[in-house]
Enzyme design. Sequence first.
Site, PDB file in Angstrom:
ATOM      1  N   ARG A  18       0.857  -1.215   0.000  1.00 23.21           N
ATOM      2  CA  ARG A  18       0.000   0.000   0.000  1.00 23.21           C
ATOM      3  C   ARG A  18       0.877   1.244   0.000  1.00 23.21           C
ATOM      4  NH1 ARG A  18      -0.145   0.684   5.850  1.00 23.21           N
ATOM      5  NH2 ARG A  18       0.621  -1.268   6.698  1.00 23.21           N
ATOM      6  N   VAL A  63      10.516  -7.361   7.199  1.00 22.12           N
ATOM      7  CA  VAL A  63      11.891  -6.909   6.954  1.00 22.12           C
ATOM      8  C   VAL A  63      12.716  -6.747   8.236  1.00 22.12           C
ATOM      9  CG1 VAL A  63      11.343  -5.786   4.749  1.00 22.12           C
ATOM     10  CG2 VAL A  63      11.305  -4.436   6.870  1.00 22.12           C
ATOM     11  N   ASN A  89      11.705   0.526   0.840  1.00 18.80           N
ATOM     12  CA  ASN A  89      10.630   1.474   1.127  1.00 18.80           C
ATOM     13  C   ASN A  89       9.902   1.180   2.435  1.00 18.80           C
ATOM     14  OD1 ASN A  89       8.225   3.360   0.312  1.00 18.80           O
ATOM     15  ND2 ASN A  89       7.314   1.360   0.696  1.00 18.80           N
ATOM     16  N   TYR A 154      12.710   7.914  14.392  1.00 19.73           N
ATOM     17  CA  TYR A 154      12.406   7.897  12.955  1.00 19.73           C
ATOM     18  C   TYR A 154      13.432   8.741  12.185  1.00 19.73           C
ATOM     19  CZ  TYR A 154       9.530   8.420   8.706  1.00 19.73           C
ATOM     20  OH  TYR A 154       9.058   8.411   7.415  1.00 19.73           O
ATOM     21  N   ALA A 155      13.703   9.951  12.690  1.00 16.57           N
ATOM     22  CA  ALA A 155      14.659  10.840  12.011  1.00 16.57           C
ATOM     23  C   ALA A 155      16.048  10.205  11.983  1.00 16.57           C
ATOM     24  CB  ALA A 155      14.700  12.192  12.705  1.00 16.57           C
ATOM     25  N   LYS A 158      16.127   7.581   9.317  1.00 16.18           N
ATOM     26  CA  LYS A 158      16.101   8.131   7.949  1.00 16.18           C
ATOM     27  C   LYS A 158      17.399   8.863   7.625  1.00 16.18           C
ATOM     28  CE  LYS A 158      12.038   6.606   6.784  1.00 16.18           C
ATOM     29  NZ  LYS A 158      11.919   5.581   5.739  1.00 16.18           N
ATOM     30  N   ILE A 187       3.383  13.035   2.566  1.00 17.71           N
ATOM     31  CA  ILE A 187       2.649  12.323   1.515  1.00 17.71           C
ATOM     32  C   ILE A 187       1.395  11.692   2.125  1.00 17.71           C
ATOM     33  CG2 ILE A 187       2.832  10.572  -0.313  1.00 17.71           C
ATOM     34  CD1 ILE A 187       4.998  12.800  -0.540  1.00 17.71           C
TER      35      ILE A 187
HETATM   36  P1  NDP Z   1       2.387   3.081   4.930  1.00 18.33           P
HETATM   37  O1  NDP Z   1       2.275   2.969   6.413  1.00 18.33           O
HETATM   38  O2  NDP Z   1       1.243   3.582   4.136  1.00 18.33           O
HETATM   39  O3  NDP Z   1       2.869   1.686   4.313  1.00 18.33           O
HETATM   40  C1  NDP Z   1       3.957   1.027   4.883  1.00 18.33           C
HETATM   41  C2  NDP Z   1       4.320  -0.155   4.038  1.00 18.33           C
HETATM   42  O4  NDP Z   1       5.432  -0.800   4.664  1.00 18.33           O
HETATM   43  C3  NDP Z   1       3.198  -1.155   3.922  1.00 18.33           C
HETATM   44  O5  NDP Z   1       3.215  -1.715   2.620  1.00 18.33           O
HETATM   45  C4  NDP Z   1       3.567  -2.210   4.957  1.00 18.33           C
HETATM   46  O6  NDP Z   1       3.139  -3.475   4.514  1.00 18.33           O
HETATM   47  C5  NDP Z   1       5.085  -2.159   4.918  1.00 18.33           C
HETATM   48  N1  NDP Z   1       5.739  -2.599   6.152  1.00 18.33           N
HETATM   49  C6  NDP Z   1       5.688  -2.031   7.377  1.00 18.33           C
HETATM   50  N2  NDP Z   1       6.426  -2.736   8.248  1.00 18.33           N
HETATM   51  C7  NDP Z   1       6.955  -3.775   7.551  1.00 18.33           C
HETATM   52  C8  NDP Z   1       7.783  -4.849   7.895  1.00 18.33           C
HETATM   53  N3  NDP Z   1       8.258  -5.018   9.132  1.00 18.33           N
HETATM   54  N4  NDP Z   1       8.135  -5.731   6.927  1.00 18.33           N
HETATM   55  C9  NDP Z   1       7.677  -5.579   5.661  1.00 18.33           C
HETATM   56  N5  NDP Z   1       6.877  -4.587   5.273  1.00 18.33           N
HETATM   57  C10 NDP Z   1       6.523  -3.692   6.213  1.00 18.33           C
HETATM   58  O7  NDP Z   1       3.689   4.018   4.693  1.00 18.33           O
HETATM   59  P2  NDP Z   1       4.013   5.065   3.539  1.00 18.33           P
HETATM   60  O8  NDP Z   1       3.628   4.526   2.230  1.00 18.33           O
HETATM   61  O9  NDP Z   1       3.541   6.381   3.968  1.00 18.33           O
HETATM   62  O10 NDP Z   1       5.614   5.119   3.675  1.00 18.33           O
HETATM   63  C11 NDP Z   1       6.477   4.367   2.839  1.00 18.33           C
HETATM   64  C12 NDP Z   1       7.907   4.834   3.122  1.00 18.33           C
HETATM   65  O11 NDP Z   1       8.008   6.242   2.876  1.00 18.33           O
HETATM   66  C13 NDP Z   1       8.350   4.620   4.560  1.00 18.33           C
HETATM   67  O12 NDP Z   1       9.698   4.262   4.608  1.00 18.33           O
HETATM   68  C14 NDP Z   1       8.164   5.996   5.173  1.00 18.33           C
HETATM   69  O13 NDP Z   1       9.005   6.195   6.276  1.00 18.33           O
HETATM   70  C15 NDP Z   1       8.546   6.879   4.004  1.00 18.33           C
HETATM   71  N6  NDP Z   1       8.032   8.230   4.079  1.00 18.33           N
HETATM   72  C16 NDP Z   1       6.678   8.474   4.140  1.00 18.33           C
HETATM   73  C17 NDP Z   1       6.220   9.772   4.206  1.00 18.33           C
HETATM   74  C18 NDP Z   1       4.774  10.103   4.260  1.00 18.33           C
HETATM   75  O14 NDP Z   1       4.465  11.288   4.424  1.00 18.33           O
HETATM   76  N7  NDP Z   1       3.861   9.166   4.109  1.00 18.33           N
HETATM   77  C19 NDP Z   1       7.154  10.889   4.261  1.00 18.33           C
HETATM   78  C20 NDP Z   1       8.536  10.525   4.193  1.00 18.33           C
HETATM   79  C21 NDP Z   1       8.935   9.245   4.105  1.00 18.33           C
HETATM   80  P3  NDP Z   1       2.268  -4.528   5.393  1.00 18.33           P
HETATM   81  O15 NDP Z   1       1.459  -3.762   6.379  1.00 18.33           O
HETATM   82  O16 NDP Z   1       1.485  -5.246   4.347  1.00 18.33           O
HETATM   83  O17 NDP Z   1       3.301  -5.398   6.036  1.00 18.33           O
END
Ligand code: NDP
Length: 246
Positions: A18, A63, A89, A154-155, A158, A187
């Site tokens: 997602r 992960v 990601n 988190y910071a 990153k 985002i």
């Molecule tokens: P979401 O919370 O919408 O999605 C997170 C995704 O990571 C999901 O697909 C989830 O999959 C997966 N995930 C979480 N933990 C694990 C794990 N332990 N193993 C495997 N998969 C995992 O996050 P975003 O799309 O918003 O963020 C994506 C990236 O972008 C992140 O690294 C975030 O830090 C970064 N980011 C986001 C920003 C924002 O404003 N949204 C801003 C800056 C950076 P599932 O639940 O199916 O396991």
Amino acid sequence: MIAIDLGGKTAFVTGSTRGIGRAIAEALDRAGAKVAIVGRDGATAAEVARAVGERAAGFGCDVTSAAAIEAALAAAEQRLGPIDILVNNAGVTRDNILLRLTEEDWDAVLDANLRAAFHTMRLVLKGMMKRRSGRIVNISSIVGLTGNKGQANYAASKAGLIGLTKSVAKEYASRGVLVNCVAPGFIETDMTRGLPEAARAALLEGIALGRLGRPDDVADAVLFLASDLASYITGQTLVVDGGMVI
Ligand code: NDP
């Protein structure tokens, strides 16, 4: 129009069930790549892969487990071929001010956001070096550059990704492997949906382009860095924040 052609390439995108990861997977798929969709639950990942396209395949992988990463990468390579493009990601937040952050909050965030990238990169690099070609894109955050109240863990994760990216870029450039970061601003995804309306409005005030980011905004930057258009770019952090930090 400039067409990006990733036909015949295989991409492994963590956290692509997602949000931003899914948009990245869809963009890579549209460019012709075979994409490994990765999330913690295998059935969900498989369902998303079916929706993304017929070349895509889903893999369950937490992960935070090195063994799970190794198994998922092996399964993806067996099914889709050697990994040409790795996108780290998957990411989580556990926000709190420093004095209230627990060691568990620290470890959970550092393990998913930074340690996982250490493992995935080590595993894909060997093949990429042999083939003298590979692209790695690590999804950092604007917060990794600026810091943020309530997000020390988190910071740090990153900012750590940026240092990791720069070092690995220097180590493997001569082997044809290019490693970059994308640092999104705010985002609209599940991660940011909980923000109170007032905080959202205040944030919006500070964004030069006057809107919040969309997952596709980040996906386009990743697509660029994975493509031939970025053949002379490595060790960089591409900020995608609508001019939030200038
Ligand atoms: P979401 O919370 O919408 O999605 C997170 C995704 O990571 C999901 O697909 C989830 O999959 C997966 N995930 C979480 N933990 C694990 C794990 N332990 N193993 C495997 N998969 C995992 O996050 P975003 O799309 O918003 O963020 C994506 C990236 O972008 C992140 O690294 C975030 O830090 C970064 N980011 C986001 C920003 C924002 O404003 N949204 C801003 C800056 C950076 P599932 O639940 O199916 O396991």
